[in-house]
Scaffold this active site. Sequence first.
Site, PDB file in Angstrom:
ATOM      1  N   TYR A  61       0.844  -1.193   0.000  1.00  0.00           N
ATOM      2  CA  TYR A  61       0.000   0.000   0.000  1.00  0.00           C
ATOM      3  C   TYR A  61       0.883   1.246   0.000  1.00  0.00           C
ATOM      4  O   TYR A  61       1.604   1.514   0.970  1.00  0.00           O
ATOM      5  CB  TYR A  61      -0.917   0.036   1.225  1.00  0.00           C
ATOM      6  CG  TYR A  61      -2.000  -1.019   1.251  1.00  0.00           C
ATOM      7  CD1 TYR A  61      -2.238  -1.855   0.159  1.00  0.00           C
ATOM      8  CD2 TYR A  61      -2.793  -1.185   2.382  1.00  0.00           C
ATOM      9  CE1 TYR A  61      -3.236  -2.816   0.203  1.00  0.00           C
ATOM     10  CE2 TYR A  61      -3.797  -2.147   2.427  1.00  0.00           C
ATOM     11  CZ  TYR A  61      -4.008  -2.959   1.339  1.00  0.00           C
ATOM     12  OH  TYR A  61      -4.995  -3.923   1.385  1.00  0.00           O
ATOM     13  N   SER A 207     -13.736  -4.033   1.179  1.00  0.00           N
ATOM     14  CA  SER A 207     -14.751  -3.421   0.311  1.00  0.00           C
ATOM     15  C   SER A 207     -16.161  -3.721   0.822  1.00  0.00           C
ATOM     16  O   SER A 207     -17.042  -4.112   0.050  1.00  0.00           O
ATOM     17  CB  SER A 207     -14.604  -3.896  -1.145  1.00  0.00           C
ATOM     18  OG  SER A 207     -13.420  -3.409  -1.713  1.00  0.00           O
ATOM     19  N   GLN A 211     -16.908  -0.298  -2.471  1.00  0.00           N
ATOM     20  CA  GLN A 211     -16.214   0.902  -2.948  1.00  0.00           C
ATOM     21  C   GLN A 211     -17.137   2.110  -3.053  1.00  0.00           C
ATOM     22  O   GLN A 211     -16.973   2.964  -3.923  1.00  0.00           O
ATOM     23  CB  GLN A 211     -15.507   0.632  -4.282  1.00  0.00           C
ATOM     24  CG  GLN A 211     -14.386  -0.394  -4.157  1.00  0.00           C
ATOM     25  CD  GLN A 211     -13.502  -0.478  -5.383  1.00  0.00           C
ATOM     26  OE1 GLN A 211     -13.915  -0.129  -6.488  1.00  0.00           O
ATOM     27  NE2 GLN A 211     -12.281  -0.938  -5.200  1.00  0.00           N
ATOM     28  N   THR A 215     -23.200   3.320  -0.139  1.00  0.00           N
ATOM     29  CA  THR A 215     -23.414   4.562   0.611  1.00  0.00           C
ATOM     30  C   THR A 215     -24.567   5.369   0.033  1.00  0.00           C
ATOM     31  O   THR A 215     -25.082   6.269   0.695  1.00  0.00           O
ATOM     32  CB  THR A 215     -22.160   5.440   0.600  1.00  0.00           C
ATOM     33  OG1 THR A 215     -21.909   5.893  -0.745  1.00  0.00           O
ATOM     34  CG2 THR A 215     -20.941   4.665   1.114  1.00  0.00           C
ATOM     35  N   GLY A 216     -24.951   5.076  -1.223  1.00  0.00           N
ATOM     36  CA  GLY A 216     -25.974   5.869  -1.898  1.00  0.00           C
ATOM     37  C   GLY A 216     -25.425   7.138  -2.515  1.00  0.00           C
ATOM     38  O   GLY A 216     -26.175   7.925  -3.109  1.00  0.00           O
ATOM     39  N   LYS A 217     -24.114   7.320  -2.400  1.00  0.00           N
ATOM     40  CA  LYS A 217     -23.484   8.542  -2.927  1.00  0.00           C
ATOM     41  C   LYS A 217     -23.560   8.615  -4.442  1.00  0.00           C
ATOM     42  O   LYS A 217     -23.766   9.687  -5.021  1.00  0.00           O
ATOM     43  CB  LYS A 217     -22.025   8.590  -2.468  1.00  0.00           C
ATOM     44  CG  LYS A 217     -21.216   9.733  -3.050  1.00  0.00           C
ATOM     45  CD  LYS A 217     -19.765   9.669  -2.569  1.00  0.00           C
ATOM     46  CE  LYS A 217     -18.920  10.772  -3.192  1.00  0.00           C
ATOM     47  NZ  LYS A 217     -17.508  10.700  -2.748  1.00  0.00           N
TER      48      LYS A 217
END
Length: 312
Positions: A61, A207, A211, A215-217
């Site tokens: 990472y 996840s 990703q 969230t509904g974003k």
Amino acid sequence: MATTTLGNTGIEVTPMGFGTWAWGDSIFWGYGKDYGEMDLRLAFQAAVNKGITFLDTAEVYGLGKSEELIGKFIKETNATTQIATKYMPLPWRFRAEDVADAVTASLKRLKMPSVDLYQVHFPFPSFLSQEGLMNALADEVQQGRIKAVGVSNYSAEQLREAHRVLALRGVPLAVNQVRYSLITREIETNGVLAAARELGVTILAYSPLAQGLLTGKYTMSNPPTGARSFDKRFQTAGLIKLQPVLDKLNELGEKYSKTPAQVALNWLICQPGVIPIPGIKTAAQVDQNAGAIGWELSETDAIELRLKALII
């Protein structure tokens, strides 16, 4: 805060952890452009303040930057944490000494004498067999440099083999870190979840919000940019297919005074032997995800949500 254990190791962690793939990763996540070290420092502090002290990282990472940042933040705050990191079994790592060298490098970046959980990142074919790899990790447990051994992205068969080899050394296999969410549920049908429960291995669900889909974003009027835009799940057809799930998450969110993301994470937390590890980059994301802890969906609501969700 209530705790849960990593497999049969006796190591206690919070019922949800946080993933740090984005910490220092400029290639996929845009570290240094959209957010930076101060954002991550504040996210770390927010997590500790909320009592969520289980963090998952990996040597790859940010090419080690994630581990370095975690080590720096722990040293700055003197916080008590439980840290998991991961080893990549690259083809040229074919000796047990290569495993030891990787552990040494991770501990140096983390500024820690030992790490709570050390996982094999992928079951890549290697000149170092799985038996050789697991025995090298068992050696590290016996030396005290890692407290528990885990794997990641292992199939049911690979999971059983890793468990078998470690058991011969008296070392329990702690976890299998796999992709798992309401809408990515392959482990329920491919034998991985069943094998984990049979063997007493914890599932670390990465996840867990798909990703950001759960969230509904992201909607048809607000599609994602960047790498997500190439994923068919984020495109028009995928978002249309997802809408019934979001509707149910919103319905339950209203019932429990929670957000859709908090409901989706709680669905995982309610399952025995499952710990979600949503990724975080900001303190606001920590606060949002922390709202998934400290309450439970009713059994009826959890079942209805399970039935509504689709694998997409």
